[in-house]
Design a protein around this motif. Structure first.
Motif, mmCIF file in Angstrom:
data_model
loop_
_atom_site.group_PDB
_atom_site.id
_atom_site.type_symbol
_atom_site.label_atom_id
_atom_site.label_comp_id
_atom_site.label_asym_id
_atom_site.label_seq_id
_atom_site.Cartn_x
_atom_site.Cartn_y
_atom_site.Cartn_z
ATOM 1 N N GLY A 12 0.799 -1.209 0.000
ATOM 2 C CA GLY A 12 0.000 0.000 0.000
ATOM 3 C C GLY A 12 0.831 1.257 0.000
ATOM 4 N N VAL A 13 0.108 2.358 -0.016
ATOM 5 C CA VAL A 13 0.697 3.689 0.005
ATOM 6 C C VAL A 13 -0.018 4.473 1.097
ATOM 7 C CG1 VAL A 13 1.063 5.806 -1.311
ATOM 8 C CG2 VAL A 13 1.200 3.599 -2.453
ATOM 9 N N PHE A 43 5.275 -3.079 1.547
ATOM 10 C CA PHE A 43 4.898 -4.428 1.120
ATOM 11 C C PHE A 43 5.183 -5.380 2.269
ATOM 12 C CE2 PHE A 43 5.968 -2.224 -2.789
ATOM 13 C CZ PHE A 43 4.851 -2.495 -3.555
ATOM 14 N N GLN A 44 4.295 -6.348 2.457
ATOM 15 C CA GLN A 44 4.461 -7.334 3.517
ATOM 16 C C GLN A 44 3.989 -8.684 3.018
ATOM 17 O OE1 GLN A 44 2.934 -6.305 7.394
ATOM 18 N NE2 GLN A 44 2.459 -8.429 7.867
ATOM 19 N N ALA A 45 4.664 -9.744 3.456
ATOM 20 C CA ALA A 45 4.274 -11.109 3.106
ATOM 21 C C ALA A 45 4.116 -11.915 4.392
ATOM 22 C CB ALA A 45 5.326 -11.757 2.216
ATOM 23 N N TYR A 61 9.315 2.085 2.830
ATOM 24 C CA TYR A 61 10.152 3.229 2.497
ATOM 25 C C TYR A 61 9.356 4.478 2.832
ATOM 26 C CZ TYR A 61 13.329 6.326 0.058
ATOM 27 O OH TYR A 61 14.217 7.315 -0.231
ATOM 28 N N GLU A 62 9.933 5.342 3.658
ATOM 29 C CA GLU A 62 9.197 6.475 4.193
ATOM 30 C C GLU A 62 9.981 7.767 3.998
ATOM 31 O OE1 GLU A 62 7.482 7.420 8.579
ATOM 32 O OE2 GLU A 62 7.197 5.410 7.784
ATOM 33 N N VAL A 63 9.261 8.845 3.709
ATOM 34 C CA VAL A 63 9.839 10.176 3.537
ATOM 35 C C VAL A 63 9.037 11.138 4.404
ATOM 36 C CG1 VAL A 63 10.315 12.032 1.897
ATOM 37 C CG2 VAL A 63 10.503 9.673 1.160
ATOM 38 N N PHE A 64 9.712 12.011 5.161
ATOM 39 C CA PHE A 64 8.974 12.997 5.934
ATOM 40 C C PHE A 64 9.672 14.351 5.886
ATOM 41 C CE2 PHE A 64 11.979 11.409 9.017
ATOM 42 C CZ PHE A 64 12.317 12.527 9.776
#
Length: 90
Positions: A12-13, A43-45, A61-64
């Motif tokens: 997701g996003v 993403f997760q499995a 992956y995160e941006v702030f």
């Protein structure tokens, strides 16, 4: 022909934007107006091995950003093991 492996994959996003201002006419505010934003993709499995044991792993992956400060953007890796010790513990 594909062999079924019963792997659950989720992705997701996510994101938000904040704009914070002191109340109108407030001249005693310590911090004044602020803005902030955050965005991420993930993403997760998940894999159930037996009736009581399952594995989970993923990447995010995160941006702030807060005002003009932009934080470090590094991928995050997670891994977990779940074991159902009793009927009501999972």
């Amino acid at each position: 022909m594909f062999v079924p492996i019963k792997l659950n994959i989720v992705g997701g996003v996510a994101g938000y934007y904040s704009w914070i201002q002191p109340p109108k006419g407030d001249t005693s505010s310590l911090f004044g107006s602020k803005t902030g934003s955050n965005g991420a993709i993930y993403f997760q499995a998940d894999k159930k091995l037996w009736n009581k044991l399952s594995l989970a792993g993923g990447i995010r992956y995160e941006v702030f950003r807060v005002d003009s400060f932009k934080g470090n953007s590094n991928p995050l890796f997670r891994f977990g093991i779940n074991y159902q010790a009793a009927e009501a513990t999972y």
